[in-house]
Design an enzyme around this catalytic site. Structure first.
Site, mmCIF file in Angstrom:
data_model
loop_
_atom_site.group_PDB
_atom_site.id
_atom_site.type_symbol
_atom_site.label_atom_id
_atom_site.label_comp_id
_atom_site.label_asym_id
_atom_site.label_seq_id
_atom_site.Cartn_x
_atom_site.Cartn_y
_atom_site.Cartn_z
ATOM 1 N N ASP A 123 0.813 -1.221 0.000
ATOM 2 C CA ASP A 123 0.000 0.000 0.000
ATOM 3 C C ASP A 123 0.847 1.272 0.000
ATOM 4 O O ASP A 123 0.309 2.383 -0.012
ATOM 5 C CB ASP A 123 -0.953 0.008 1.201
ATOM 6 N N ARG A 174 13.560 10.191 6.178
ATOM 7 C CA ARG A 174 14.858 9.517 6.342
ATOM 8 C C ARG A 174 15.935 10.282 5.592
ATOM 9 O O ARG A 174 15.735 10.704 4.449
ATOM 10 C CB ARG A 174 14.739 8.087 5.819
ATOM 11 N N ASP A 250 19.323 -5.638 -0.829
ATOM 12 C CA ASP A 250 18.653 -4.337 -1.024
ATOM 13 C C ASP A 250 18.690 -3.496 0.246
ATOM 14 O O ASP A 250 18.331 -2.325 0.213
ATOM 15 C CB ASP A 250 17.204 -4.531 -1.485
HETATM 16 P P1 AMP Z 1 11.974 -3.888 3.214
HETATM 17 O O1 AMP Z 1 11.495 -5.156 3.821
HETATM 18 O O2 AMP Z 1 11.468 -2.676 3.952
HETATM 19 O O3 AMP Z 1 13.435 -3.851 2.983
HETATM 20 O O4 AMP Z 1 11.256 -3.782 1.813
HETATM 21 C C1 AMP Z 1 11.463 -4.716 0.784
HETATM 22 C C2 AMP Z 1 10.702 -4.279 -0.440
HETATM 23 O O5 AMP Z 1 9.300 -4.260 -0.188
HETATM 24 C C3 AMP Z 1 11.052 -2.899 -0.944
HETATM 25 O O6 AMP Z 1 10.990 -2.913 -2.338
HETATM 26 C C4 AMP Z 1 9.971 -2.051 -0.359
HETATM 27 O O7 AMP Z 1 9.760 -0.870 -1.080
HETATM 28 C C5 AMP Z 1 8.764 -2.968 -0.461
HETATM 29 N N1 AMP Z 1 7.741 -2.653 0.538
HETATM 30 C C6 AMP Z 1 7.800 -2.867 1.869
HETATM 31 N N2 AMP Z 1 6.685 -2.438 2.466
HETATM 32 C C7 AMP Z 1 5.885 -1.928 1.510
HETATM 33 C C8 AMP Z 1 4.578 -1.336 1.501
HETATM 34 N N3 AMP Z 1 3.867 -1.168 2.613
HETATM 35 N N4 AMP Z 1 4.089 -0.944 0.321
HETATM 36 C C9 AMP Z 1 4.778 -1.103 -0.818
HETATM 37 N N5 AMP Z 1 5.997 -1.657 -0.876
HETATM 38 C C10 AMP Z 1 6.557 -2.067 0.271
HETATM 39 MG MG MG Z 2 14.573 -2.320 2.417
#
Ligand code: AMP
Ligand code: MG
Length: 490
Positions: A123, A174, A250
């Site tokens: 979202d 951030r 990432d």
């Molecule tokens: P993270 O686990 O925060 O490192 O995120 C991993 C991937 O999932 C990244 O590409 C984020 O942008 C995407 N992502 C995490 N949470 C959301 C969210 N609520 N809506 C859209 N993309 C998300």
């Molecule tokens: Mg991330």
């Protein structure tokens, strides 16, 4: 009037496939929860203006500041070892870059500011709890002198986000030296886009490693420099008991900053195999596994850079392997030097490593609190060993070790007071303990009460000072307060 940010954007001038242009999605009722005023000043922004309703709207993504060129960055990444060719900023939008008071270029990014072309099924939003956690932990890391992204502001959006239940939505601002990750290189490498990899590498060198521009082999030098920064960074994590929790490629920054505080947590009792993250079922990102994973992630970076080396790929691989092969030694050197300082040694001697390892082993066996053991060891160096002994289920285990430690200390001329001061300068009294963070989040989410959040931030801003008034914050959780699992919170 619109509040002016002195943007000087460079990433949005890179080729169009590096990002998607997208504006934040306006939210219902932004309310500023926290503004990091000293950081705002450091960035050349005006805290008084950012504190106005208009400032809150900007920090919530409801209104764009002048000169913003908002983008979502493209990246890929290995998540728990599995490659995903397209991730990208799914819930973050880069407003732009500014040059801070030290002349360092900084990204200003809104996290939780609405969907982007990279959102997949998400979202694009963030819940208040994870925003507060990231704010607290990133600023605590900064106060401990550990390279990290920082937090400029937290706002609540006035909208609910749906997770397992409906939660208050929030946006974190951030700040990072850049948001370029190992996964950013992987995005282009996976598409066979060598020109993209080269353009990104050139951008990174100019931005983070300008001294390498004149190197014989700049791209090889870039790999070496990132390897060195990551080795130093991960050593710093281990030395304060930090578990990142989701060291995917990432989430591995090219600038060597700690980034992405999802399921991160700090050790209470020392346990090298400690895992908190609910999704890390195999313990891939366990406390003591972090250096090995760091090297694995850097190996993925090397694979991306190889095509830039030369046409002789065999030679390129050999060169890259040599650099990667130096990672364990680089990490260990930094880690051991840090441990030496933690136990109060000013010099290096044969046998030190075994001595320190014996302490760690005794701590693990005796469920000694990682932070308090080292903090109280500083007191034991000068006078009172009662508090450090009390960390061990069997205090005799400490006594036995301490006898050898005192013999070793006697080989150095420093006075007890001098030694204690040096130890207290590297062994924090205050870390963001998991149960404290949970309590802060509960007060904010359930009662709209931010006093605990403010107080925790105050305490953590001076991690190396005793702050007797806040002594309760040094304490590990009671059994019923213990946090056993953390969650990504996305
Ligand atoms: P993270 O686990 O925060 O490192 O995120 C991993 C991937 O999932 C990244 O590409 C984020 O942008 C995407 N992502 C995490 N949470 C959301 C969210 N609520 N809506 C859209 N993309 C998300
Ligand atoms: Mg991330």
């Amino acid at each position: 009037m619109t509040i002016h940010f002195p943007f000087q954007n460079t990433y949005s001038a890179l080729p169009a496939n590096f990002f998607a242009r997208v504006a934040p999605t306006p939210v219902a009722a932004p309310r500023l929860i926290k503004l990091n005023r000293p950081l705002a000043v450091q960035l050349g922004l005006e805290p008084d203006l950012l504190s106005t309703p208009e400032g809150a709207e900007i920090l919530a993504g409801k209104r764009l500041p002048d000169g913003a060129d908002p983008i979502a960055m493209a990246y890929a990444g290995h998540q728990f070892g599995h490659f995903v060719p397209q991730l990208g900023d799914g819930r973050a939008i880069l407003l732009g870059e500014v040059i801070d008071r030290d002349g360092v270029r900084r990204d200003i990014q809104l996290k939780g500011s609405g969907p982007t072309p990279f959102s997949r099924r998400g979202d694009g939003r963030a819940a208040l709890g994870p925003v507060l956690r990231e704010y607290i932990v990133s600023e605590a890391m900064h106060a401990m002198g550990i390279p990290t992204t920082r937090s400029l502001a937290a706002v609540v959006t006035g909208e609910a986000v749906m997770r397992e239940t409906a939660l208050p939505g929030a946006v974190l601002t951030r700040i990072a030296a850049s948001h370029i990750r190992v996964g950013t290189f992987q995005f282009f490498a996976a598409r066979g886009d060598t020109d993209g990899v080269r353009a990104l590498a050139d951008h990174v060198i100019a931005r983070h490693y300008p001294e390498l521009k004149a190197a014989d082999q700049p791209y090889h030098a870039l790999l070496a420099a990132v390897v060195a920064r990551q080795a130093a960074l991960i050593a710093r994590w281990l030395l304060v008991g930090f578990i990142h929790g989701v060291m995917n490629t990432d989430n591995t920054s090219i600038s060597g900053e700690t980034i992405d505080y999802g399921p991160c947590a700090f050790l209470d009792a020392y346990n090298p195999g400690q895992v908190f993250s609910s999704i890390d079922e195999m313990g891939r990102y366990a406390y003591a596994n972090q250096p090995r994973i760091g090297l694995w992630n850097l190996t993925r970076l090397a694979e991306c850079l190889l095509p830039l080396y030369s046409d002789d790929q065999e030679k390129a691989i050999e060169q890259a392997q040599t650099i990667l092969g130096e990672f364990p030694e680089k990490f260990t050197t930094a880690y051991i030097a840090g441990l030496r300082a933690k136990v109060g040694l000013f010099t290096a001697r044969d046998g030190d490593e075994a001595l320190i390892q014996d302490l760690l082993d005794a701590m693990a066996k005796n469920a000694a609190d990682f932070t308090l053991t080292f903090r109280h060891l500083g007191n034991a160096a000068a006078d009172d060993a009662a508090d450090v002994r009390a960390q061990f289920t069997d205090p005799a285990a400490f006594d036995e070790w301490a006898a050898r430690w005192r013999e070793r200390l006697a080989l150095e001329p420093q006075s007890p007071a001098e030694r204690k001061a040096a130890m207290h300068a590297v062994n924090p009294a205050f870390i963001p303990r998991n149960h404290r963070i949970e309590a802060v989040i509960a007060a904010a989410v359930n009662n709209d009460d931010y006093a605990p959040f403010e107080e925790l931030l105050t305490v953590l801003a001076k991690p190396f000072e005793d702050q007797p008034h806040y002594a309760a914050y040094t304490e590990p959780p009671l059994p019923e307060q213990r946090v056993t699992q953390t969650f990504c919170g996305t």
